[in-house]
Motif scaffolding. Structure first.
Motif, PDB file in Angstrom:
ATOM      1  N   LYS A  56     -44.708  37.425  58.511  1.00 48.17           N
ATOM      2  CA  LYS A  56     -43.742  38.449  58.099  1.00 48.17           C
ATOM      3  C   LYS A  56     -42.671  37.885  57.167  1.00 48.17           C
ATOM      4  O   LYS A  56     -41.477  38.060  57.375  1.00 48.17           O
ATOM      5  CB  LYS A  56     -43.111  39.116  59.326  1.00 48.17           C
ATOM      6  N   GLU A  57     -43.142  37.190  56.132  1.00 48.66           N
ATOM      7  CA  GLU A  57     -42.218  36.684  55.113  1.00 48.66           C
ATOM      8  C   GLU A  57     -41.805  37.828  54.191  1.00 48.66           C
ATOM      9  O   GLU A  57     -42.467  38.864  54.134  1.00 48.66           O
ATOM     10  CB  GLU A  57     -42.897  35.581  54.288  1.00 48.66           C
ATOM     11  N   VAL A  58     -40.721  37.615  53.460  1.00 50.51           N
ATOM     12  CA  VAL A  58     -40.255  38.600  52.485  1.00 50.51           C
ATOM     13  C   VAL A  58     -41.409  38.915  51.532  1.00 50.51           C
ATOM     14  O   VAL A  58     -42.067  38.007  51.011  1.00 50.51           O
ATOM     15  CB  VAL A  58     -39.046  38.039  51.687  1.00 50.51           C
ATOM     16  N   ASN A  59     -41.669  40.200  51.332  1.00 55.08           N
ATOM     17  CA  ASN A  59     -42.722  40.601  50.400  1.00 55.08           C
ATOM     18  C   ASN A  59     -42.192  40.440  48.974  1.00 55.08           C
ATOM     19  O   ASN A  59     -41.321  41.193  48.541  1.00 55.08           O
ATOM     20  CB  ASN A  59     -43.150  42.045  50.656  1.00 55.08           C
ATOM     21  N   THR A  60     -42.725  39.452  48.269  1.00 58.25           N
ATOM     22  CA  THR A  60     -42.218  39.131  46.927  1.00 58.25           C
ATOM     23  C   THR A  60     -42.875  39.965  45.824  1.00 58.25           C
ATOM     24  O   THR A  60     -42.598  39.757  44.647  1.00 58.25           O
ATOM     25  CB  THR A  60     -42.413  37.629  46.634  1.00 58.25           C
ATOM     26  N   GLU A  61     -43.713  40.907  46.209  1.00 58.27           N
ATOM     27  CA  GLU A  61     -44.368  41.760  45.213  1.00 58.27           C
ATOM     28  C   GLU A  61     -43.342  42.497  44.340  1.00 58.27           C
ATOM     29  O   GLU A  61     -43.527  42.653  43.143  1.00 58.27           O
ATOM     30  CB  GLU A  61     -45.249  42.784  45.937  1.00 58.27           C
ATOM     31  N   TYR A  62     -42.237  42.911  44.971  1.00 57.93           N
ATOM     32  CA  TYR A  62     -41.185  43.622  44.228  1.00 57.93           C
ATOM     33  C   TYR A  62     -40.543  42.696  43.192  1.00 57.93           C
ATOM     34  O   TYR A  62     -40.186  43.120  42.103  1.00 57.93           O
ATOM     35  CB  TYR A  62     -40.121  44.147  45.188  1.00 57.93           C
ATOM     36  N   ILE A  63     -40.418  41.422  43.546  1.00 57.93           N
ATOM     37  CA  ILE A  63     -39.849  40.434  42.617  1.00 57.93           C
ATOM     38  C   ILE A  63     -40.840  40.177  41.481  1.00 57.93           C
ATOM     39  O   ILE A  63     -40.449  40.060  40.321  1.00 57.93           O
ATOM     40  CB  ILE A  63     -39.483  39.130  43.360  1.00 57.93           C
ATOM     41  N   LEU A  64     -42.127  40.135  41.823  1.00 58.40           N
ATOM     42  CA  LEU A  64     -43.159  39.960  40.790  1.00 58.40           C
ATOM     43  C   LEU A  64     -43.099  41.100  39.776  1.00 58.40           C
ATOM     44  O   LEU A  64     -43.197  40.877  38.572  1.00 58.40           O
ATOM     45  CB  LEU A  64     -44.555  39.873  41.424  1.00 58.40           C
ATOM     46  N   HIS A  65     -42.912  42.336  40.261  1.00 59.44           N
ATOM     47  CA  HIS A  65     -42.810  43.491  39.356  1.00 59.44           C
ATOM     48  C   HIS A  65     -41.586  43.358  38.450  1.00 59.44           C
ATOM     49  O   HIS A  65     -41.641  43.644  37.258  1.00 59.44           O
ATOM     50  CB  HIS A  65     -42.725  44.805  40.133  1.00 59.44           C
ATOM     51  N   LEU A  66     -40.482  42.927  39.061  1.00 60.64           N
ATOM     52  CA  LEU A  66     -39.230  42.740  38.328  1.00 60.64           C
ATOM     53  C   LEU A  66     -39.432  41.720  37.201  1.00 60.64           C
ATOM     54  O   LEU A  66     -39.056  41.951  36.051  1.00 60.64           O
ATOM     55  CB  LEU A  66     -38.183  42.233  39.329  1.00 60.64           C
ATOM     56  N   LEU A  67     -40.058  40.596  37.535  1.00 55.24           N
ATOM     57  CA  LEU A  67     -40.288  39.527  36.552  1.00 55.24           C
ATOM     58  C   LEU A  67     -41.256  39.971  35.455  1.00 55.24           C
ATOM     59  O   LEU A  67     -41.036  39.691  34.279  1.00 55.24           O
ATOM     60  CB  LEU A  67     -40.815  38.268  37.253  1.00 55.24           C
ATOM     61  N   SER A  68     -42.321  40.678  35.857  1.00 53.60           N
ATOM     62  CA  SER A  68     -43.277  41.182  34.859  1.00 53.60           C
ATOM     63  C   SER A  68     -42.580  42.137  33.911  1.00 53.60           C
ATOM     64  O   SER A  68     -42.783  42.076  32.697  1.00 53.60           O
ATOM     65  CB  SER A  68     -44.421  41.944  35.530  1.00 53.60           C
ATOM     66  N   GLY A  69     -41.762  43.013  34.461  1.00 46.37           N
ATOM     67  CA  GLY A  69     -41.044  43.999  33.650  1.00 46.37           C
ATOM     68  C   GLY A  69     -40.113  43.337  32.654  1.00 46.37           C
ATOM     69  O   GLY A  69     -39.834  43.870  31.583  1.00 46.37           O
ATOM     70  N   LYS A  70     -39.604  42.149  33.019  1.00 45.28           N
ATOM     71  CA  LYS A  70     -38.704  41.423  32.119  1.00 45.28           C
ATOM     72  C   LYS A  70     -39.475  40.412  31.269  1.00 45.28           C
ATOM     73  O   LYS A  70     -38.882  39.583  30.586  1.00 45.28           O
ATOM     74  CB  LYS A  70     -37.614  40.712  32.937  1.00 45.28           C
ATOM     75  N   ASP A  71     -40.805  40.455  31.378  1.00 44.13           N
ATOM     76  CA  ASP A  71     -41.669  39.597  30.560  1.00 44.13           C
ATOM     77  C   ASP A  71     -41.433  38.104  30.791  1.00 44.13           C
ATOM     78  O   ASP A  71     -41.408  37.319  29.844  1.00 44.13           O
ATOM     79  CB  ASP A  71     -41.446  39.944  29.081  1.00 44.13           C
ATOM     80  N   LYS A  72     -41.244  37.708  32.048  1.00 44.21           N
ATOM     81  CA  LYS A  72     -41.010  36.297  32.385  1.00 44.21           C
ATOM     82  C   LYS A  72     -42.317  35.586  32.713  1.00 44.21           C
ATOM     83  O   LYS A  72     -43.316  36.227  33.048  1.00 44.21           O
ATOM     84  CB  LYS A  72     -40.066  36.202  33.592  1.00 44.21           C
ATOM     85  N   GLU A  73     -42.290  34.255  32.610  1.00 47.62           N
ATOM     86  CA  GLU A  73     -43.440  33.445  33.016  1.00 47.62           C
ATOM     87  C   GLU A  73     -43.323  33.240  34.525  1.00 47.62           C
ATOM     88  O   GLU A  73     -42.294  32.732  35.004  1.00 47.62           O
ATOM     89  CB  GLU A  73     -43.436  32.086  32.305  1.00 47.62           C
ATOM     90  N   ILE A  74     -44.353  33.626  35.274  1.00 48.01           N
ATOM     91  CA  ILE A  74     -44.319  33.534  36.736  1.00 48.01           C
ATOM     92  C   ILE A  74     -45.191  32.367  37.178  1.00 48.01           C
ATOM     93  O   ILE A  74     -46.327  32.223  36.731  1.00 48.01           O
ATOM     94  CB  ILE A  74     -44.816  34.849  37.369  1.00 48.01           C
ATOM     95  N   VAL A  75     -44.628  31.542  38.051  1.00 47.78           N
ATOM     96  CA  VAL A  75     -45.315  30.347  38.522  1.00 47.78           C
ATOM     97  C   VAL A  75     -45.540  30.450  40.026  1.00 47.78           C
ATOM     98  O   VAL A  75     -44.633  30.843  40.770  1.00 47.78           O
ATOM     99  CB  VAL A  75     -44.464  29.088  38.201  1.00 47.78           C
ATOM    100  N   VAL A  76     -46.767  30.146  40.465  1.00 48.32           N
ATOM    101  CA  VAL A  76     -47.095  30.146  41.897  1.00 48.32           C
ATOM    102  C   VAL A  76     -47.694  28.786  42.256  1.00 48.32           C
ATOM    103  O   VAL A  76     -48.113  28.045  41.367  1.00 48.32           O
ATOM    104  CB  VAL A  76     -48.059  31.296  42.270  1.00 48.32           C
ATOM    105  N   SER A  77     -47.732  28.472  43.540  1.00 41.63           N
ATOM    106  CA  SER A  77     -48.131  27.127  43.954  1.00 41.63           C
ATOM    107  C   SER A  77     -49.293  27.068  44.897  1.00 41.63           C
ATOM    108  O   SER A  77     -49.614  28.023  45.591  1.00 41.63           O
ATOM    109  CB  SER A  77     -46.964  26.458  44.669  1.00 41.63           C
ATOM    110  N   LYS A  78     -49.840  25.860  44.929  1.00 42.46           N
ATOM    111  CA  LYS A  78     -50.884  25.511  45.871  1.00 42.46           C
ATOM    112  C   LYS A  78     -50.335  24.311  46.654  1.00 42.46           C
ATOM    113  O   LYS A  78     -49.760  23.401  46.051  1.00 42.46           O
ATOM    114  CB  LYS A  78     -52.095  25.093  45.035  1.00 42.46           C
ATOM    115  N   SER A  79     -50.486  24.320  47.976  1.00 41.17           N
ATOM    116  CA  SER A  79     -49.939  23.244  48.811  1.00 41.17           C
ATOM    117  C   SER A  79     -51.015  22.248  49.204  1.00 41.17           C
ATOM    118  O   SER A  79     -52.138  22.632  49.504  1.00 41.17           O
ATOM    119  CB  SER A  79     -49.344  23.829  50.091  1.00 41.17           C
ATOM    120  N   ASP A  80     -50.641  20.986  49.227  1.00 40.88           N
ATOM    121  CA  ASP A  80     -51.537  19.933  49.708  1.00 40.88           C
ATOM    122  C   ASP A  80     -50.963  19.412  51.017  1.00 40.88           C
ATOM    123  O   ASP A  80     -49.919  18.761  51.028  1.00 40.88           O
ATOM    124  CB  ASP A  80     -51.625  18.818  48.662  1.00 40.88           C
ATOM    125  N   PHE A  81     -51.627  19.733  52.121  1.00 42.00           N
ATOM    126  CA  PHE A  81     -51.072  19.405  53.435  1.00 42.00           C
ATOM    127  C   PHE A  81     -51.150  17.912  53.765  1.00 42.00           C
ATOM    128  O   PHE A  81     -50.526  17.460  54.703  1.00 42.00           O
ATOM    129  CB  PHE A  81     -51.719  20.261  54.530  1.00 42.00           C
TER     130      PHE A  81
END
Length: 189
Positions: A56-81
């Motif tokens: 139940k983490e914060v749903n960041t989809e709304y932030i993704l929409h905000l960033l897309s709407g502002k034409d920003k470069e969005i970066v996501v990660s992969k974790s190495d445990f």
């Protein structure tokens, strides 16, 4: 209540578990709306975590929409445990996202982005205090990642709950936030 990380972790995991899905969406949207007030929108590279639904983490989809709407470069990660390191990729229309064994949605591949290129990081957390210290899941992924970013990188915590006065057992290596945004308000540290 004691304010050491271990007890805060437990307390906030329980609080989060009690949130209904409707409430989670409403609060996530309120957080995204509060972000609009921050003086951060002149940057290019924004790092966003993809939420672990089961936690139940914060749903960041709304932030993704905000960033897309502002034409920003969005970066996501992969974790190495094994190394507790994170590799960062540009999120594009072609990015394939797949859940890892810990249910963390991650990019399968893509264009790598070095940590020092990232200008704004939205940071997941369980709790935070009035000084900008945060409590995460205790694995150290974000502390390691944030220490690899430039000092001027803006670090923004996202939380459903308000600040604790002070977290007692803060380490030298813990990286503090510049802001934390909740559904109710914006904290500036």
């Amino acid at each position: 209540m004691s304010t050491n990380k271990k007890e805060l972790r437990l307390h906030y995991k329980n609080l989060r578990a009690a949130i209904t899905l409707d409430d989670l969406e409403e609060k996530s949207l309120a957080i995204a709306n509060n972000l609009i007030q921050l003086p951060i929108w002149d940057k290019i590279y924004y790092h966003v975590f993809l939420p672990i639904g089961e936690q139940k983490e914060v749903n960041t989809e709304y932030i993704l929409h905000l960033l897309s709407g502002k034409d920003k470069e969005i970066v996501v990660s992969k974790s190495d445990f094994e190394t507790r390191g994170m590799t960062h990729f540009l999120l594009t229309d072609n990015t394939k996202i797949k859940k890892n064994e810990y249910n963390i949605p991650e990019p399968v591949n893509g264009l790598p982005v070095p940590s020092e290129t990232i200008e704004v990081v939205f940071v997941p957390l369980l709790a935070f205090d009035l000084l900008g210290n945060r409590v995460g899941y205790g694995k150290g992924f974000y502390d390691k990642f944030l220490s690899e970013c430039k000092p001027e990188t803006i670090k923004i915590g996202l939380s459903f709950f308000e600040a604790e006065n002070q977290i007692e057992d803060v380490f030298e290596s813990d990286v503090r936030l510049n802001y934390c945004v909740t559904p109710e308000k914006v904290y500036n540290f």
